[in-house]
Design a protein around this motif. Sequence first.
Motif, short mmCIF file in Angstrom:
data_model
loop_
_atom_site.label_atom_id
_atom_site.label_comp_id
_atom_site.label_asym_id
_atom_site.label_seq_id
_atom_site.Cartn_x
_atom_site.Cartn_y
_atom_site.Cartn_z
N GLU A 3 17.05 -6.69 5.55
CA GLU A 3 15.99 -7.99 5.92
C GLU A 3 14.71 -7.99 5.00
N ARG A 4 14.24 -6.77 4.61
CA ARG A 4 13.16 -6.52 3.75
C ARG A 4 13.54 -5.55 2.70
N THR A 5 13.45 -5.66 1.51
CA THR A 5 13.17 -4.53 0.65
C THR A 5 12.53 -4.91 -0.42
N VAL A 6 11.73 -3.84 -0.98
CA VAL A 6 10.73 -4.17 -2.22
C VAL A 6 11.04 -2.99 -3.26
N ILE A 7 11.52 -3.61 -4.46
CA ILE A 7 11.71 -2.57 -5.43
C ILE A 7 10.50 -2.57 -6.38
N THR A 8 10.07 -1.42 -6.55
CA THR A 8 8.89 -1.39 -7.65
C THR A 8 9.51 -0.56 -8.93
N ILE A 9 9.10 -1.04 -9.93
CA ILE A 9 9.71 -0.64 -11.18
C ILE A 9 8.58 0.05 -12.23
N LYS A 99 0.13 -6.27 0.83
CA LYS A 99 0.26 -7.59 1.73
C LYS A 99 1.83 -8.08 1.27
N LEU A 100 2.20 -8.08 -0.18
CA LEU A 100 3.32 -8.66 -0.49
C LEU A 100 4.50 -8.06 0.28
N ALA A 101 4.33 -6.50 0.27
CA ALA A 101 5.56 -6.03 0.93
C ALA A 101 5.85 -5.93 2.39
N GLN A 102 4.57 -6.69 2.72
CA GLN A 102 4.40 -6.65 4.39
C GLN A 102 5.16 -8.14 4.74
N ARG A 103 5.26 -9.10 3.69
CA ARG A 103 5.57 -10.45 4.15
C ARG A 103 6.94 -10.87 3.39
N GLU A 104 7.32 -10.24 2.28
CA GLU A 104 8.61 -10.84 1.84
C GLU A 104 9.24 -9.47 0.98
N SER A 105 10.47 -9.84 0.78
CA SER A 105 11.31 -9.05 -0.03
C SER A 105 10.90 -9.36 -1.75
N CYS A 106 10.70 -8.51 -2.47
CA CYS A 106 10.34 -8.84 -3.97
C CYS A 106 10.51 -7.50 -4.79
N VAL A 107 10.28 -7.91 -6.15
CA VAL A 107 10.35 -6.77 -7.19
C VAL A 107 9.18 -6.76 -7.67
N ILE A 108 8.44 -5.57 -7.89
CA ILE A 108 6.81 -5.38 -8.50
C ILE A 108 7.27 -4.45 -9.68
N VAL A 109 6.64 -5.06 -10.91
CA VAL A 109 6.73 -4.17 -11.87
C VAL A 109 5.54 -3.61 -12.51
N GLY A 110 5.31 -2.41 -12.63
CA GLY A 110 4.07 -1.64 -13.14
C GLY A 110 2.89 -1.57 -11.85
N ARG A 111 1.63 -1.47 -12.27
CA ARG A 111 0.42 -1.54 -11.54
C ARG A 111 0.48 -0.48 -10.30
N CYS A 112 0.90 0.75 -10.60
CA CYS A 112 0.91 1.73 -9.39
C CYS A 112 1.76 1.14 -8.33
N ALA A 113 2.59 0.23 -8.21
CA ALA A 113 3.10 -0.17 -7.01
C ALA A 113 3.85 0.72 -6.10
N ASP A 114 4.74 1.60 -6.76
CA ASP A 114 5.51 2.77 -6.08
C ASP A 114 4.32 3.74 -5.31
N TYR A 115 3.21 3.61 -5.72
CA TYR A 115 2.17 4.51 -5.49
C TYR A 115 1.50 3.73 -4.08
N ALA A 116 1.23 2.43 -4.16
CA ALA A 116 0.77 1.56 -3.15
C ALA A 116 1.38 1.58 -1.93
N LEU A 117 3.04 1.66 -2.22
CA LEU A 117 4.22 1.56 -1.16
C LEU A 117 4.61 2.92 -0.75
N GLU A 118 4.28 4.13 -1.10
CA GLU A 118 5.05 5.37 -1.20
C GLU A 118 5.47 5.64 0.48
N ASP A 119 4.58 4.98 1.32
CA ASP A 119 4.76 5.36 2.83
C ASP A 119 5.65 4.07 3.40
#
Length: 210
Positions: A3-9, A99-119
């Motif tokens: 239902e929801r997947t966020v891929i950080t690159i 907030k993005l990860a809470q509301r939608e599936s998406c791909v996020i490139v850079g900007r320490c996104a993996d760190y922001a979403l590590e949990d």
Amino acid sequence: MDERTVITIGREFGSGGHEIGMKLAERLGIKCYDKELLELAAKESGLCEDLFASQDEKPTNSFLYSLVMDTYSLGYTSSYMDMPINHKVFLAQFDTIKKLAQRESCVIVGRCADYALEDNPFAVSVWIKADLDVRIQRIKKLYDLSDNKAADMIQKTDKRRASYYNYYSSKKWGEAKSYDLCLDSGQLGIDGSIDLILKYIELKEKNNKQ
């Protein structure tokens, strides 16, 4: 895909991380946020969008510039107002990513996104690398540069991205243990890299259901 997947690159400059992110999002029918994240963070935070462009993946800034550009900030507490502008920009992006990860599936490139979403259990962090020769050829073609100028651009951009990531996160840029999946786009190609990421997500979700 669940239902929801966020891929950080996270990516080395010239490895095709942006293109992989865009095409991956297209394959999945979701949005990809790269520079788009800056506009969204500016809108949600009330900070001037130009600040995000000037601070994009840069670790530090001059104290004088911070003082001058602080006049653009709006509607924050005094303690927040006293914060250097580069920290404000990072926190605004950090908040927007969550907030993005809470509301939608998406791909996020850079900007320490993996760190922001590590949990975040829905997040998959990917690191994309390629040999320097491969990256030089890609950047040379994209920006119409000589080999030497392309190599110099790669070195400076990677150094800036690494400094930004290492400055703001508790992890190390490009270190395998910082990511769920590490791949070499020079070996796999753009489409092959996307296929591998999709296969990883499929296997992860299958394993989680067992």
